[in-house]
Enzyme design. Structure first.
Site, PDB file in Angstrom:
ATOM      1  N   GLU A 436      -2.287  -4.102  -6.285  1.00  8.72           N
ATOM      2  CA  GLU A 436      -1.243  -5.019  -5.843  1.00  8.72           C
ATOM      3  C   GLU A 436      -1.721  -5.835  -4.648  1.00  8.72           C
ATOM      4  OE1 GLU A 436       2.088  -3.228  -3.727  1.00  8.72           O
ATOM      5  OE2 GLU A 436       1.175  -1.259  -3.943  1.00  8.72           O
ATOM      6  N   ASP A 509      -0.058   1.170  -3.599  1.00  8.71           N
ATOM      7  CA  ASP A 509       0.221   1.842  -2.336  1.00  8.71           C
ATOM      8  C   ASP A 509       1.157   3.029  -2.552  1.00  8.71           C
ATOM      9  OD1 ASP A 509      -1.275  -0.110  -1.168  1.00  8.71           O
ATOM     10  OD2 ASP A 509       0.426  -1.292  -0.446  1.00  8.71           O
ATOM     11  N   ASP A 511       3.931   3.946  -1.338  1.00  5.41           N
ATOM     12  CA  ASP A 511       5.228   3.700  -0.712  1.00  5.41           C
ATOM     13  C   ASP A 511       6.217   3.300  -1.800  1.00  5.41           C
ATOM     14  OD1 ASP A 511       4.464   1.137  -1.406  1.00  5.41           O
ATOM     15  OD2 ASP A 511       4.211   0.430   0.651  1.00  5.41           O
ATOM     16  N   ASP A 513       7.506   0.361  -2.629  1.00  3.58           N
ATOM     17  CA  ASP A 513       7.084  -0.798  -3.422  1.00  3.58           C
ATOM     18  C   ASP A 513       5.981  -0.422  -4.411  1.00  3.58           C
ATOM     19  OD1 ASP A 513       8.873  -2.529  -2.302  1.00  3.58           O
ATOM     20  OD2 ASP A 513       7.494  -3.297  -0.786  1.00  3.58           O
TER      21      ASP A 513
END
Length: 648
Positions: A436, A509, A511, A513
């Site tokens: 991403e 990642d 997290d 998102d």
């Protein structure tokens, strides 16, 4: 339910051959020695109990997982025969447990229909258990035997009296055979719930004693597969007027020859979504690859809706017919057939091959669906409107696919977007990392092994393909780039042999998102490139969350969870003696760190995405990525740092 028969005694058990090969080649009998094979042991025993229910003699099945991961399956059926076997001259119970292909299902005397067709179930479980204890209530007594790895350790003894009947099997899976002997509660839960749906009124109780407070779930559905369809459509928006699923049921006449007897049950309901979910079963066995019952249903559905539309002038004379894909968009259906001698492709029973079931299903569905449409004109119009909209979307999708194909041909020399391709052209050796953003993409491009590793940075979040029609999905620039880079095409044009990489790694990642992007990508692969998942080509990278570095040390240790950090931190009572770096994103790692922790084949941790349970996966994708935003939001926030759920 099939008609009852009491012709079930010692002479019903037919002996075909011995048992020895099972321990040598367990995969031939249970598929694998992984967690899938482990759970298959439970299914084999439960299927025998369900066969008693199909025969009309069993109303309750209890499955209990004990603290040591042994499992007990208890039913109130007739009980395995205990009288001496006429051929073997030993208790029939011992024959059933120790001889492969010894069972009451090789003719139609004891069971009119059954799922445990090969007579290998309980004997295979016995062969692959380090210990197995069986207790039978029958003929006024309680009889027990014990076994170890297929061998009798305690001869059959009468240990009591009982007016009740039934069979109880407790087994301890052999840790010399299986990779793990720990049962997954959710896997057991979903399969047993499904079994209860398919057997109207049958009560199944699942108990897990491994928890401090035992967990107990009870399943019993008086509506049968109608309740099943409602359950599958939970959280979905149903077409107006179709809140009650359409139910179709019939069977052959009593004078039909045994070889062509059958029962057909269908429940179906349309929702406003764009995915088709049709589950097929034969004698309660899930036929993942469909077969003749599915073919008969699909042909009847398409023809009946087109005939109705022509008769009612909903389709004009010059209008083309609706296709099967059109009429099945947004359809949720369960097809359940019962027949005395089902022919499956292999022991896995993935596809039903009895050709007469196709014509029987076609006839029953055509007749009863036509009657339903005539009697429910408003609902019929809603179904037609849905199919017509799907037809328009199909034409738009064809144009989008053509555009994607043309784009792929034009870009064959310079592949799409910001793809940094690898130099090796052997797909078996190459990997594609989907990342991403430009920051992570830049680090990954610098970190990679350029000979075998390609990197494709995504521009923002990928479209949620569960909530849009195909032409919308295929018009997305991000999705076009993915399709072109991977090389297989999608849908009818999909060809796994054209895959440019045999490892496609989702690297996001750790997290919220990143978790959202992982789910969006997996939804895309599940809906448009599912064979890539089934072939084992889709992976999820697991970058570290932390680096803990003791003072004075040049290098620290990488940690992949909060739990690992807590364990390591306890080794340093003085927090001033170490530092902790939290990696909020892949872009925060320098290329050397990203390579050594996440991309280096020698050191990295990657999760292979698989589909252990197709029905559970279907429900998960539909529920999480459908119209219910809150459900998806809660799930992502809960599992943002936990990628185990990706084993869909």
């Amino acid at each position: 339910m099939a008609e009852k028969t009491d012709d079930y005694g010692a002479s019903s058990i037919k002996v075909l051959e011995g048992l020895d090969p099972v321990r040598k080649r367990p995969g031939m009998y249970i598929g694998s020695t992984s967690t899938t094979g482990l759970h298959h042991l439970v299914w084999e025993i439960v299927d025998n109990s369900v066969d008693e229910a199909l025969a009309g003699f069993c109303t309750k099945i209890k499955v209990t997982v004990h603290p040591d991961n042994s499992v007990t399956v208890e039913d109130n059926g007739r009980g395995i025969p205990v009288a001496p076997h006429p051929q073997k001259k030993i208790p029939t119970l011992e024959v059933v447990l120790t001889v492969l292909h010894a069972g009451g299902k090789f003719d139609n005397a004891a069971y009119k229909v059954s799922g445990g067709l090969h007579g290998v179930g309980v004997s295979v479980v016995n062969a692959l258990s380090k210990r197995l204890v069986v207790s039978v209530k029958r003929d006024g007594g309680i009889f027990e035997m014990e076994f170890s790895r297929g061998k009798t350790t305690k001869k059959m003894q009468k240990v009591g009296t009982s007016k009740a009947t039934g069979t109880t099997v407790t087994f301890w899976p052999d840790d010399e055979i299986f990779d793990t002997t720990v049962y997954n509660y959710d896997t057991l839960h979903d399969r047993l719930q499904e079994t209860a749906f398919l057997n109207k009124g049958l009560k199944i109780v699942l108990t897990d004693e491994r928890e401090l407070t035992p967990r107990v779930d009870e399943f019993c559905y008086q509506g049968g597969i109608v309740d099943f369809v409602k359950f599958l459509n939970t959280e979905k928006t149903i077409l107006p007027g179709l809140s009650k699923p359409i139910y179709i049921e019939d069977r052959t006449t009593p004078d039909t020859p045994v070889a062509r007897k059958g029962e057909v049950e269908v429940a179906m309901q349309w929702n406003t979504g764009y995915s088709e979910q049709v589950l097929t079963f034969a004698n309660d066995i899930y036929t993942d690859e469909g077969g003749m019952h599915l073919e008969g249903f699909r042909t009847a559905l398409t023809k009946t809706l087109n005939d109705y539309a022509r008769t009612k002038k909903l389709l004009k004379e010059k209008d083309p017919n609706l296709t099967g894909d059109d009429v099945r968009e947004g359809l949720t259906a369960v097809i359940s057939v019962k027949l005395p001698d089902p022919q499956f492709e292999g022991q896995t029973k993935a596809k039903l091959g009895n050709s007469y079931i196709r014509s029987l299903t076609n006839k029953i569905v055509s007749q009863q669906l036509a009657e339903y449409l005539e009697e429910h004109p408003n609902q019929a119009k809603e179904i037609f409107k849905k199919a017509s909209a799907a037809a328009r979307g199909r034409m738009a999708a064809q144009k989008a696919r053509q555009a994607t194909r043309r784009k792929g041909l034009l870009e064959s020399a310079s592949l799409p977007g910001k793809l940094a391709d690898c130099s090796v052209r052997d797909a078996e050796m190459t990997e594609l990392f989907i990342v991403e953003g430009d920051s992570a993409g830049g680090s990954a491009k610098m970190a990679r092994d350029r000979s075998i590793q390609a990197v494709l940075p995504l521009r923002g979040k990928i479209l949620n393909v569960e909530r849009v029609q195909e032409h919308r999905a295929l018009s997305s620039e991000t999705i076009q780039s993915l399709i072109t880079a991977i090389g297989t095409g999608v849908d009818q044009e999909f060809d796994i042999n054209k895959a440019r990489y045999h490892k496609i790694v989702i690297m996001t990642d750790a997290d919220v998102d990143g978790a959202h992007i992982r789910i969006l990508l997996l939804t895309f692969f599940y809906r448009y490139m599912r064979p890539m998942i089934e072939a084992g080509y889709i992976y999820v990278a697991q970058p570290p969350l932390y680096q803990l570095k003791p003072k004075g040390k040049k290098r620290g240790m990488y940690l992949y969870s909060d739990e690992e950090l807590a364990v390591e931190a306890r080794k340093f009572p003085d927090s001033s003696r170490y530092t902790v770096q939290r990696y909020k994103g892949l872009g925060e790692m320098d290329p050397e760190q990203l390579w050594s922790t996440t991309m280096d084949p020698k050191n990295r941790i990657m999760l292979k995405v698989n589909i252990d349970d197709a029905m559970a996966a279907e429900r998960a994708v539909s529920d999480l990525m459908g119209t219910t935003v809150e459900k998806r939001k809660d799930f992502i926030q809960t599992h943002a740092k936990d990628v185990r759920f990706l084993d869909i």
